[in-house]
Design a protein around this motif. Sequence first.
Motif, PDB file in Angstrom:
ATOM      1  N   SER A  86      39.919  38.728  25.437  1.00 60.81           N
ATOM      2  CA  SER A  86      40.443  40.043  25.835  1.00 60.81           C
ATOM      3  C   SER A  86      39.845  41.186  25.019  1.00 60.81           C
ATOM      4  N   TYR A  87      39.105  40.862  23.964  1.00 61.76           N
ATOM      5  CA  TYR A  87      38.482  41.896  23.132  1.00 61.76           C
ATOM      6  C   TYR A  87      37.150  42.399  23.700  1.00 61.76           C
ATOM      7  N   GLN A  88      36.868  42.066  24.942  1.00 60.54           N
ATOM      8  CA  GLN A  88      35.663  42.580  25.588  1.00 60.54           C
ATOM      9  C   GLN A  88      35.856  44.061  25.952  1.00 60.54           C
ATOM     10  N   PRO A  89      34.754  44.806  26.103  1.00 61.12           N
ATOM     11  CA  PRO A  89      34.861  46.243  26.374  1.00 61.12           C
ATOM     12  C   PRO A  89      35.440  46.531  27.762  1.00 61.12           C
ATOM     13  N   VAL A  90      36.020  47.739  27.886  1.00 58.96           N
ATOM     14  CA  VAL A  90      36.652  48.172  29.131  1.00 58.96           C
ATOM     15  C   VAL A  90      36.022  49.498  29.563  1.00 58.96           C
ATOM     16  N   PRO A  91      35.173  49.511  30.605  1.00 59.59           N
ATOM     17  CA  PRO A  91      34.643  50.786  31.095  1.00 59.59           C
ATOM     18  C   PRO A  91      35.697  51.524  31.915  1.00 59.59           C
ATOM     19  N   LEU A  92      35.864  52.819  31.648  1.00 62.30           N
ATOM     20  CA  LEU A  92      36.843  53.633  32.371  1.00 62.30           C
ATOM     21  C   LEU A  92      36.181  54.586  33.359  1.00 62.30           C
ATOM     22  N   SER A  93      34.981  55.022  33.028  1.00 66.57           N
ATOM     23  CA  SER A  93      34.196  55.893  33.907  1.00 66.57           C
ATOM     24  C   SER A  93      32.740  55.741  33.505  1.00 66.57           C
ATOM     25  N   ASN A  94      31.873  56.513  34.109  1.00 66.09           N
ATOM     26  CA  ASN A  94      30.452  56.426  33.760  1.00 66.09           C
ATOM     27  C   ASN A  94      30.174  56.877  32.329  1.00 66.09           C
ATOM     28  N   ASP A  95      31.083  57.688  31.779  1.00 65.81           N
ATOM     29  CA  ASP A  95      30.822  58.275  30.464  1.00 65.81           C
ATOM     30  C   ASP A  95      31.854  57.926  29.406  1.00 65.81           C
ATOM     31  N   LEU A  96      32.873  57.123  29.746  1.00 65.33           N
ATOM     32  CA  LEU A  96      33.926  56.778  28.787  1.00 65.33           C
ATOM     33  C   LEU A  96      34.282  55.306  28.907  1.00 65.33           C
ATOM     34  N   ALA A  97      34.398  54.657  27.750  1.00 66.47           N
ATOM     35  CA  ALA A  97      34.794  53.247  27.715  1.00 66.47           C
ATOM     36  C   ALA A  97      35.638  52.998  26.471  1.00 66.47           C
ATOM     37  N   TYR A  98      36.405  51.917  26.501  1.00 64.59           N
ATOM     38  CA  TYR A  98      37.170  51.453  25.354  1.00 64.59           C
ATOM     39  C   TYR A  98      36.598  50.118  24.891  1.00 64.59           C
ATOM     40  N   GLY A  99      36.812  49.811  23.614  1.00 67.56           N
ATOM     41  CA  GLY A  99      36.355  48.525  23.111  1.00 67.56           C
ATOM     42  C   GLY A  99      36.792  48.309  21.672  1.00 67.56           C
ATOM     43  N   PHE A 100      36.195  47.314  21.060  1.00 67.93           N
ATOM     44  CA  PHE A 100      36.537  46.917  19.687  1.00 67.93           C
ATOM     45  C   PHE A 100      35.248  46.777  18.885  1.00 67.93           C
ATOM     46  N   ALA A 101      35.383  46.846  17.560  1.00 66.03           N
ATOM     47  CA  ALA A 101      34.171  46.887  16.741  1.00 66.03           C
ATOM     48  C   ALA A 101      34.415  46.370  15.334  1.00 66.03           C
ATOM     49  N   ILE A 102      33.305  46.078  14.682  1.00 68.81           N
ATOM     50  CA  ILE A 102      33.232  45.836  13.244  1.00 68.81           C
ATOM     51  C   ILE A 102      32.734  47.124  12.601  1.00 68.81           C
ATOM     52  N   GLN A 103      33.412  47.584  11.560  1.00 69.16           N
ATOM     53  CA  GLN A 103      32.882  48.692  10.757  1.00 69.16           C
ATOM     54  C   GLN A 103      32.320  48.105   9.474  1.00 69.16           C
ATOM     55  N   VAL A 104      31.055  48.326   9.236  1.00 66.97           N
ATOM     56  CA  VAL A 104      30.418  47.762   8.052  1.00 66.97           C
ATOM     57  C   VAL A 104      30.966  48.459   6.813  1.00 66.97           C
ATOM     58  N   SER A 105      31.396  47.645   5.829  1.00 70.64           N
ATOM     59  CA  SER A 105      32.116  48.178   4.678  1.00 70.64           C
ATOM     60  C   SER A 105      31.800  47.364   3.437  1.00 70.64           C
ATOM     61  N   SER A 106      32.018  47.975   2.287  1.00 66.16           N
ATOM     62  CA  SER A 106      31.868  47.246   1.021  1.00 66.16           C
ATOM     63  C   SER A 106      33.122  46.434   0.701  1.00 66.16           C
ATOM     64  N   ASN A 107      34.203  46.685   1.439  1.00 65.23           N
ATOM     65  CA  ASN A 107      35.467  45.967   1.244  1.00 65.23           C
ATOM     66  C   ASN A 107      35.772  45.153   2.495  1.00 65.23           C
ATOM     67  N   GLN A 108      35.537  43.856   2.438  1.00 69.49           N
ATOM     68  CA  GLN A 108      35.717  43.007   3.621  1.00 69.49           C
ATOM     69  C   GLN A 108      37.013  42.193   3.536  1.00 69.49           C
ATOM     70  N   ASN A 109      38.097  42.887   3.207  1.00 67.99           N
ATOM     71  CA  ASN A 109      39.399  42.240   3.083  1.00 67.99           C
ATOM     72  C   ASN A 109      40.361  42.764   4.145  1.00 67.99           C
ATOM     73  N   ALA A 110      41.417  41.986   4.384  1.00 69.03           N
ATOM     74  CA  ALA A 110      42.371  42.333   5.430  1.00 69.03           C
ATOM     75  C   ALA A 110      43.185  43.575   5.114  1.00 69.03           C
ATOM     76  N   ASP A 111      43.192  44.008   3.848  1.00 69.82           N
ATOM     77  CA  ASP A 111      43.914  45.231   3.509  1.00 69.82           C
ATOM     78  C   ASP A 111      43.008  46.470   3.534  1.00 69.82           C
ATOM     79  N   ASN A 112      41.818  46.325   4.092  1.00 68.48           N
ATOM     80  CA  ASN A 112      40.924  47.469   4.245  1.00 68.48           C
ATOM     81  C   ASN A 112      41.622  48.541   5.083  1.00 68.48           C
ATOM     82  N   ALA A 113      41.564  49.786   4.613  1.00 69.31           N
ATOM     83  CA  ALA A 113      42.279  50.878   5.281  1.00 69.31           C
ATOM     84  C   ALA A 113      41.766  51.142   6.691  1.00 69.31           C
ATOM     85  N   ALA A 114      40.548  50.699   6.998  1.00 73.07           N
ATOM     86  CA  ALA A 114      39.988  50.925   8.337  1.00 73.07           C
ATOM     87  C   ALA A 114      40.527  49.947   9.366  1.00 73.07           C
TER      88      ALA A 114
END
Length: 237
Positions: A86-114
């Motif tokens: 279910s984490y696959q992207p969702v296109p809403l229109s030709n110019d807008l979509a929703y999805g999920f991502a990894i943000q590259v960070s120096s802190n790779q823990n579950a308490d990361n504020a991001a």
Amino acid sequence: MWTIVCFLAVFASHAAAQTTRAKSYTGWDCCKPICAGNNNRNDILTNRGVARVCDKGNKLLDQNTGLRANSGCANGGSSSAYMCDSYQPVPLSNDLAYGFAIQVSSNQNADNAACCKCYEVKWLSGSAINKTMIVQILTPGGSGGDVKVNDLILYLPGGGVGPLSTGCTNQYGNSFSWGEQRGGHKNREACEGLPSNLIGGCYFRFNWLRGEVNGWDIQYTPTQCPSRLTEISGCRA
């Protein structure tokens, strides 16, 4: 008049400080997202929640089971947790979509504020220039090679399994083609080598984004998470 000018200057400065310039990449490693953990902090469960995870068959695990489960990239056992399809992207229109991502960070823990935050992403180069995608962060990932801190790795099936190369074979078996380890599939036709439930998410890369995406310039700013995303992930920040 001076009060208004000063306010506008401060507002513009704040907005600029909130905007991050980076690059976009793609990935799908089938692993349990880092934001599916809470680092043994009960306040995270209360305030943010944790990202939902699934079993091998993409059946949603309850929160307690998901928290305790090892990542499918670690051992692949029957009690492991994986990324839900279910984490696959969702296109809403030709110019807008929703999805999920990894943000590259120096802190790779579950308490990361991001963890579980959302960002509005705009492409500044590549075939998706001027398109917008709102993404929710599921994993603070590590840097390496061309991928630098603050870059975003979009969760797209067939986008490359990255350094954790065993998760997808642990979940789906050895009968499928996941593309190059870094970068994944290079064309739309190759998407058909994926499990059938992931092909649509792979097509998104070539239909909506219109290209390989890796290394394209982006800018992103914090935004409120749409309910469409938080209903899938089960968390918000």
